[in-house]
Scaffold this active site. Sequence first.
Site, short mmCIF file in Angstrom:
data_model
loop_
_atom_site.label_atom_id
_atom_site.label_comp_id
_atom_site.label_asym_id
_atom_site.label_seq_id
_atom_site.Cartn_x
_atom_site.Cartn_y
_atom_site.Cartn_z
N GLY A 144 73.06 91.99 78.89
CA GLY A 144 72.41 91.91 80.20
C GLY A 144 71.21 90.97 80.20
O GLY A 144 70.21 91.22 80.87
N ALA A 145 71.31 89.87 79.45
CA ALA A 145 70.19 88.91 79.41
C ALA A 145 70.09 88.17 80.75
O ALA A 145 71.07 88.03 81.48
CB ALA A 145 70.41 87.92 78.28
N ARG B 42 65.25 95.09 73.64
CA ARG B 42 65.02 95.42 75.05
C ARG B 42 64.14 96.68 75.19
O ARG B 42 63.31 96.76 76.10
CB ARG B 42 66.35 95.61 75.78
CG ARG B 42 66.18 95.71 77.27
CD ARG B 42 67.51 95.69 77.96
NE ARG B 42 68.08 94.35 78.07
CZ ARG B 42 67.66 93.43 78.91
NH1 ARG B 42 66.62 93.66 79.69
NH2 ARG B 42 68.26 92.26 79.00
N ASP C 141 81.41 82.00 64.26
CA ASP C 141 81.10 81.12 65.39
C ASP C 141 82.16 81.10 66.50
O ASP C 141 81.87 80.70 67.62
CB ASP C 141 80.90 79.67 64.89
CG ASP C 141 79.75 79.56 63.90
OD1 ASP C 141 78.91 80.47 63.87
OD2 ASP C 141 79.70 78.55 63.17
N SER D 197 81.34 72.95 49.17
CA SER D 197 81.44 72.05 48.02
C SER D 197 81.37 70.58 48.42
O SER D 197 82.21 70.08 49.17
CB SER D 197 82.75 72.30 47.27
OG SER D 197 82.95 71.32 46.28
N GLY E 8 86.23 77.97 58.03
CA GLY E 8 86.11 77.35 59.36
C GLY E 8 86.49 75.89 59.33
O GLY E 8 87.27 75.44 58.48
N ASP E 9 85.89 75.15 60.23
CA ASP E 9 86.20 73.74 60.44
C ASP E 9 86.14 72.90 59.15
O ASP E 9 87.08 72.17 58.83
CB ASP E 9 85.17 73.22 61.47
CG ASP E 9 85.47 71.84 61.95
OD1 ASP E 9 86.40 71.68 62.75
OD2 ASP E 9 84.79 70.90 61.49
N ASP F 34 84.43 78.97 66.91
CA ASP F 34 84.38 77.59 67.41
C ASP F 34 85.65 76.81 67.10
O ASP F 34 85.65 75.58 67.13
CB ASP F 34 83.15 76.87 66.81
CG ASP F 34 83.17 76.86 65.29
OD1 ASP F 34 83.97 77.59 64.68
OD2 ASP F 34 82.37 76.11 64.70
N MET G 84 73.11 82.63 66.19
CA MET G 84 73.80 81.57 65.45
C MET G 84 74.95 80.98 66.28
O MET G 84 75.16 81.34 67.43
CB MET G 84 74.35 82.12 64.14
CG MET G 84 73.32 82.17 63.03
SD MET G 84 74.14 82.64 61.49
CE MET G 84 72.86 82.26 60.32
N GLY G 85 75.70 80.09 65.64
CA GLY G 85 76.85 79.47 66.31
C GLY G 85 76.93 77.98 66.03
O GLY G 85 77.79 77.30 66.57
N THR H 285 85.16 82.71 60.61
CA THR H 285 83.80 82.24 60.89
C THR H 285 83.26 83.06 62.06
O THR H 285 84.01 83.34 63.00
CB THR H 285 83.75 80.74 61.24
OG1 THR H 285 82.48 80.47 61.89
CG2 THR H 285 84.85 80.28 62.17
O1 F6P Z 1 79.28 78.84 60.49
C1 F6P Z 1 78.62 80.05 60.36
C2 F6P Z 1 77.13 79.85 60.39
O2 F6P Z 1 76.51 81.12 60.26
C3 F6P Z 1 76.58 79.13 61.61
O3 F6P Z 1 76.48 79.94 62.75
C4 F6P Z 1 75.25 78.64 61.10
O4 F6P Z 1 74.82 77.48 61.79
C5 F6P Z 1 75.56 78.31 59.66
O5 F6P Z 1 76.71 79.05 59.30
C6 F6P Z 1 74.45 78.62 58.70
O6 F6P Z 1 74.85 78.20 57.43
P1 F6P Z 1 74.08 78.55 56.08
O7 F6P Z 1 74.31 80.01 55.79
O8 F6P Z 1 74.70 77.67 55.06
O9 F6P Z 1 72.64 78.28 56.35
#
Ligand code: F6P
Length: 326
Positions: A189-190, A158, A131, A76, A105-106, A133, A173-174, A129
């Site tokens: 195993g990357a 793989r 992430d 929002s 999240g944050d 993070d 993502m992240g 979340t």
């Molecule tokens: O925070 C979770 C997340 O999936 C992040 O990994 C990613 O950068 C972001 O949200 C993507 O957000 P949206 O779904 O709004 O594109």
Amino acid sequence: MRAIKKIAVLTSGGDAPGMNAAIRAVVRSCIYYETAVYAIRGGYQGLIEGNVKELNVRSVSKILGRGGTILKSSRSEEFRTFEGRQKAFDVLKKHNIDALVAIGGDGTFAGAHQFYQDFNIPIIGIPGTIDNDLPNTDYTIGFDTATNTVTECIDKIRDTANSHNRLFFVEVMGRDSGYIALKTCISSGAIAVMLPERKLEIKELIQILRKGYQNKKTSSVVVVAEGNPNGGAYEVAQKVKEHTTDYDTKYTILGHLQRGGDPSCFDRILASQMGVAAVEGLLDNRKDVMVGVINNNIEYTPLIECVGVHNPIDEELLRISKILSI
Ligand code: F6P
């Protein structure tokens, strides 16, 4: 006379598997402690718009194992303004709601802290979340499920990579955190991981690849975090191709499938622990804090110490990933 008699719950920001389990835990523990509980649909925006409904014990039946959030979510812009938060507070007052549980999240916690500062409304945050993070908790709800999903996807990639002796760049993502990338580099195993926190130069990456192929690797996967400073999987694949034509190169962006799916057992339990702790914390007069689980113990940390703080990358995991990818 208890100070808190009505609690509302909302989910905000990107959804994460296990959010429903957290909602269920909040609702059930409110009812267990004879406290009325209200759902706010659509995150902070829903609160501003008065999207509020009382729940009962059966309102959260059969949602424990479902992905997404039954309360819907939003990011929002209006809640960032004082006027928006004033409208949100007026809605809470209208329903005589005394306290709020915000799952997200944050960004969610930044909003929650500001809301508390503006109107002194008791708020507790639950970290939800994919992430992972956030500081002051070992894990956030959704991370375990998302990393299991990524691992399963890379296992599938793989199979085809091996069949064609190909090099795959897989983007995960992240946002600006490399946690998903680092963990799934090890679990799948990357050969290498490209993190926002540690810039891996393309020349260094090519050296790693060459060494791997000298060591008789026939196919390889490189995990690329979306916040990698060299670009996402597509950009990195292009840059590698500019330097060498030694590899048959492909890329895959896993995208939002990482956010969906049934929550793992770990996420269901984490969400249940945190949901109960959030309600117990509020009833115990805690406010403006985030619930975390550290070494399996519940911890409450001021929200201000949980926002805008980058969770540092786990150096030990990075070291292990390098040892094991030769
Ligand atoms: O925070 C979770 C997340 O999936 C992040 O990994 C990613 O950068 C972001 O949200 C993507 O957000 P949206 O779904 O709004 O594109």
